[in-house]
Every structure is written in structure tokens, then in C-alpha cells.
Enzyme design. Structure first.
Site, PDB file in Angstrom:
ATOM      1  N   ASP A 404       0.810  -1.230   0.000  1.00 17.82           N
ATOM      2  CA  ASP A 404       0.000   0.000   0.000  1.00 17.82           C
ATOM      3  C   ASP A 404       0.841   1.276   0.000  1.00 17.82           C
ATOM      4  OD1 ASP A 404      -2.082  -1.737   0.075  1.00 17.82           O
ATOM      5  OD2 ASP A 404      -2.897  -1.088   1.997  1.00 17.82           O
ATOM      6  N   ASP A 425      -0.465  -4.494  -3.685  1.00 17.56           N
ATOM      7  CA  ASP A 425      -1.431  -3.400  -3.877  1.00 17.56           C
ATOM      8  C   ASP A 425      -0.772  -2.031  -3.718  1.00 17.56           C
ATOM      9  OD1 ASP A 425      -3.201  -5.559  -3.940  1.00 17.56           O
ATOM     10  OD2 ASP A 425      -3.813  -5.297  -1.861  1.00 17.56           O
TER      11      ASP A 425
END
Length: 587
Positions: A404, A425
Site C-alpha cells: 500500500d 497493492d
């Protein structure tokens, strides 16, 4: 609605009281009540007849307008229950719906405040998550307020397309905020108990916002289509000029956006940028921390406020709040000016709160800076940079972390000549974000992990959001390339149901698996996502062995790709020139 619920509740209590004894006195009272009731019914029937007469047109308009929404029954019942003035247009229905949504958002705000004040045994992360909710709910209230104001001016204040883009952006962000609040309670079972207390109210607001967005989309697209139909009678030149204006925005004779101040134009035209404040960790500037400089900046400013951050390592968490508008961070170069932190989910933060730097105030700019989170792959979600600033842009910046890394949370964003590095991600969120000429590199994750370049979070099919990667380079760091067969790397996976990611005109190295994309969980979102590739090159760009999902497609023409350019996807023609950064509006 609350008084109605209270009445029903009291009536139910009365009805279920089996110990009620009907004495003769009670019977007499009931007889008296029935007589009064007959009179009241007659009066109410007359009133209802009046309402029916007034609302017959309203009923038809409301029914028609709500038919375009995802939750038509909620759309109709919510507005119909308020009574009020007669509805004569689609615009009035949207305004009524937005006003009702605002009331519901305020109710949720006080519900969260009550939980913080009265719920015992909250964990530190639950308290953090509740404060995240207060922040996102507060932002939602602002977005709804601005949307109503914009709706009042529609369609005369600005071009139809600009009105449409602004309204859709505001409500898209409001929807995202509801999900962000709930996402803060998804880490363990204790979190989920608090989530349950908030779920009904947050979902109700999300559905109300969804309905408003669908109605806005229907209204603006119809009006734009009608305008273009009428415009066919104009000359070819006039048509081209109008279309150019829709793409480039309202510019003056020198090519600058009309809203840009004279001072900002001078600032951008100059060879050097003059700072309003200087940060230096050695004490040679006005401030020793970035956070202190941000705190000293004016609020709701229409003038650019430049904060020069000298070379150095600044170990702090910085938030540019919504009131701090037109802030610019100017560093001495990537790798020289470094803002670093280590907040992470494993140690008790939420993903939202873990960001080393969070930029929310409108028109935030940054250049020549490294943003990083050093928590490491074992600490799971740990954000280097979170952006919720509308019309924000980043030039020659680094975003380094693991899971992230870059949280493109909401609103319209642009990144050019940036380096983004991470594992799982590592570019995620639900902004309308365009990345151009960037280096995007996966790095070596923990054993057993897979790398996902993107995890886009579009939760509603009408949101104007998505991640567009154009003319970039997607590859891996040296530590990953040495063991790339051990750690599969993919272009992305669908975080939310209508996830949308477009990769075009980019170099994709063979670190990316031939199938290209990865599922989130089973068949979730595989039919509803929008994943597109166009004119990519490199060892990992081949599409012959890509996933066979319904939502995946290879774009085959410029016409199909054009809506994902900076000019159209984020309305870049109306604001990117004001950043002073390089950009391309087209393919």
C-alpha cells in the site's frame, strides 16, 4: 424519519402489552377516541387529497428520475416521505435527495461521536478508525454542500461538461468516504463489532449518494447530448472550438486557466520558485519540521503557498488538511529531501492513518521529494503517501514502501516522472488518477506473497474514478529481478466490485506474469471490473495469455482509449497548466 420511527415503536409497545385491562372507563375513552378519530380522518383525507393533487406531477417526475438509480425504491421513498414543495424537474429531485443525504450524514457523525465517548474497551486502533470516520464524514458534508451549491448554478455557471465532472467527482468522493470509514474496522473480530454498530448508517448514506450520482449522470449526459444535437447546426469551426473548450477548460488568451491568480502565473512563469516558508532540519530555515510549516500556512487560500523543504531526512507524519488549500511542497531533489515514517497496521494503525504524508487540501502540489514508509513487508499495510486532494499533482517525486505505498484515495490526481515502489497493492484507492512517464517497480516481498501493482477501489459503476497508467515503465527492483520466478507479480487485482484500471502506451517488463491480472477472492468482481490495456510494449506486454474475464479487454483504437487520457479522464486541460509540471492531455 426519526419521529415516525419513535411513533411506531411506541405503538408496538402499546400493542404488545398483554397486561392491558380494558375497564369500562377505558372502553369509554376508546369510544371517545373513535369519534375524534372519525373527525380527524375526515380532515386528514381532505389534507391528503390536497397533497395528492399537488404531488401527482411530482409523483410521476420522482418515479421517472429514480428509475435511473441502483436503489430506486430508496430513492423514491426517501424523497416522497418529506412532502414539501412540488417537484417539477430532475434537478429538484437531485437537490432534495442531496439534502436528505446531508441529514443522514450528520446523524452518522453524531453516532460516531457517541461511540467514542461512551463505548468502553475500545482498542487504540478502533479509536483511530473512529476518528478516521469523523474525518471522512466531515469531508462528505463539505462535498455534499458544494454539490448542492454547484447544482444551484447548473447549467449556466460553467460548461456542461465541467459541471458534470465536478458534480460526479464530489459525489464519487462522498461514496468513497463511506467505504473508507468501514474499511477501518476490517482487521480483526474486535474491530468488526464496532463496524457492525456503524454499518447500517454508513451503507444508507452510500446508497443515497449512489442514487444522487446516478441521477446526476443521467441528467448531465442527457443535457450534453441535447446540446451537441442542437450544436450540429453550427459551423464546423464553431463545433471544433466548443469541443476544444470542453477538453482544455476555460483558458484565457495566454493559455492559463481563468481562475489562476496573477501572482500564481508569475510564480509559474519564473525560472525559480520563491518560497513562502522554508523547512530545514539544521535550524537554518523558518521551521525544523514540515508539519510546523503546514500548520503556519494560511487556511482556504486562493494563492499558492510554497514550502521549501531543504535536503534532509524528516522523520514525521504530516497531514495537509482540507482547510490547507493551494499548498506546494518543494524539495531539493528526490533522495535528498526525504519525509519518512513507519506507521502500519500490525502495530495498531489503520491503513488510512498509516500514511507518512496525507494531502487532502485542494490543489496540493509536490515536486522533488521522497515520501517513504519504512515499516517493511511484515507490517502489512503501511502507506507512504495518501492523496485526497482535488486537482493535486506530483512531479519528480519518489513513493517508497512495501504494501500500500501510494494511496490515491479520492478526487482528481496527476503524477508525472515519479518513482513508485512496493509489493502488495502498492498503487491503490479510488481517485481519478493519471500517472504519466513514471517508473513503477515491484520489489521483493515476504515469502509466500504475490506482488500486485494496483488495487483500484471503485465501488459504484457510475463513479468517474480509476487508475490510468500512461507512457510509464512497469518492472521490478534488482532484488526482485534476481528471484522473479519465486514471487509472481501482476498488474493488479480488483479491490472493489467495479475496479477500473487502464494501462496504455507503457513498457511492461517480463517481471509481470503472462496472465497479467489476479483475482481478489474467487470470482469476485471478475464480471464487473474494467481492466484495459492499449499499445503496451516490452517482455510482459503480450496479451495472448491474459486472463479471460468478462471485465478484461484489450483496447483496439485511439477512439476507445481517448476517454482515459489526462485531458478527458481528469479534465486536465482546465488545471494541469497551472501546476507548471509537464503533462500530456492526449495519446
Amino acid at each position: 424519519m426519526a419521529p415516525i420511527k419513535e411513533f411506531i415503536s411506541k405503538f408496538s409497545d402499546f400493542k404488545n402489552n398483554k397486561k392491558l385491562i380494558l375497564s369500562s372507563a377505558a372502553i369509554a375513552l376508546l369510544l371517545l377516541a373513535s369519534i375524534v378519530g372519525i373527525a380527524a380522518t375526515t380532515t386528514n383525507q381532505n389534507k391528503n387529497q390536497k397533497i395528492t393533487t399537488l404531488s401527482s406531477t411530482s409523483h410521476a417526475i420522482l418515479k421517472s428520475v429514480c428509475s435511473s438509480t441502483l436503489y430506486p425504491e430508496l430513492c423514491f421513498s426517501a424523497v416522497a416521505a418529506t412532502g414539501g414543495k412540488e417537484l417539477t424537474s430532475q434537478k429538484e429531485v437531485i437537490e432534495a435527495s442531496l439534502n436528505l443525504t446531508t441529514k443522514a450524514v450528520k446523524h452518522n457523525y453524531f453516532a460516531v461521536k457517541k461511540l467514542i465517548a461512551k463505548r468502553k474497551g475500545l482498542t487504540p486502533r478502533e479509536v483511530t478508525a473512529l476518528h478516521d470516520c469523523l474525518e471522512t464524514i466531515d469531508e462528505t458534508l463539505d462535498e455534499l454542500h458544494v454539490a448542492v451549491e454547484d447544482l444551484h448554478q447548473y447549467p449556466k455557471q460553467k460548461s456542461l461538461r465541467k459541471h458534470a465532472d465536478d458534480l460526479k467527482t464530489l459525489i464519487s468522493s462522498a461514496i468513497t468516504n463511506q467505504g473508507t470509514c468501514l474499511d477501518g474496522f476490517s482487521y480483526d473480530d474486535a474491530d468488526r463489532k464496532v463496524r457492525k454498530a456503524l454499518l447500517k448508517g454508513q451503507v444508507h448514506v452510500e446508497h443515497m449518494c449512489s442514487n444522487a450520482l446516478a441521477m446526476i449522470k443521467n441528467m448531465t449526459e442527457t443535457d450534453i447530448a441535447n446540446f451537441e444535437l442542437r450544436d450540429k447546426s453550427s459551423t464546423f469551426t464553431n463545433n471544433n472550438n466548443r469541443k476544444l473548450k470542453e477538453v482544455t477548460g476555460d483558458l484565457d488568451s495566454d493559455g492559463w486557466p481563468k481562475w489562476l491568480s496573477v501572482g500564481d502565473r508569475r510564480l509559474l512563469q519564473g525560472s525559480t520558485i520563491k518560497a513562502d516558508a522554508t523547512v530545514a532540519d539544521d535550524g537554518s530555515g523558518d521551521f525544523t519540521t514540515v508539519a510546523a510549516a503546514v500548520a503556519a500556512a494560511p487556511e482556504k487560500s486562493n494563492k499558492r503557498f510554497v514550502i521549501h523543504i531543504k535536503a534532509g531526512v524528516y522523520r514525521e507524519n504530516v497531514e495537509v488538511t482540507k482547510k490547507k488549500t493551494n499548498i506546494m511542497f518543494l524539495g531539493d531533489g528526490r533522495g535528498k529531501t526525504i519525509i519518512t515514517g513507519s506507521r502500519n497496521v500490525v502495530d495498531g494503525s489503520t491503513t488510512f492513518h498509516s500514511a507518512t504524508v496525507a494531502a487532502v487540501g485542494e490543489r496540493f502540489l509536490a515536486r522533488d521529494i521522497t515520501f517513504q514508509n519504512t515499516a517493511g513487508p511484515s507490517k502489512h499495510q503501511a502507506v507512504a503517501l495518501r492523496v485526497g486532494s482535488d486537482f493535486s499533482a506530483f512531479y519528480q517525486c519518489d513513493m517508497f514502501a512495501y504494501q500500500d505505498t501510494l494511496y490515491v484515495h479520492s478526487n482528481r490526481q496527476f503524477f508525472v516522472k515519479c518513482h513508485i515502489t512496493g509489493t502488495v497493492d502498492f498503487i491503490f484507492g479510488n481517485a481519478a488518477a493519471v500517472l504519466q512517464d513514471c517508473d513503477i517497480n515491484a520489489r521483493r516481498p515476504n515469502s509466500g506473497q504475490k506482488n500486485m501493482v494496483t488495487a483500484q477501489g471503485r465501488s459504484d459503476p457510475n463513479q468517474n474514478t480509476g487508475i490510468v497508467i500512461q507512457n510509464c515503465r512497469i518492472g521490478g527492483t534488482s532484488d526482485l529481478l534476481a528471484v522473479k520466478g519465486t514471487f509472481p507479480t501482476y498488474l493488479g487485482r480488483p479491490w472493489k466490485e467495479y475496479s477500473r484500471t487502464v494501462i496504455m502506451q507503457s513498457d511492461i517488463s517480463d517481471v509481470i506474469r503472462p496472465e497479467g491480472w489476479h483475482e481478489w477472492s474467487g470470482s469476485f468482481a471478475l464480471d464487473t471490473l474494467t481492466y484495459r490495456e492499449y499499445l503496451n510494449r516490452g517482455g510482459g506486454a503480450g496479451t495472448a495469455n491474459r486472463v479471460k474475464w468478462k471485465g478484461y479487454k484489450v483496447i483496439t483504437s485511439d477512439t476507445e482509449a481517448q476517454p482515459f487520457t489526462a485531458g478527458q479522464f481528469i479534465g486536465g486541460g482546465g488545471w494541469l497548466a497551472s501546476t507548471g509540471f509537464p503533462f500530456s492531455l492526449s495519446l
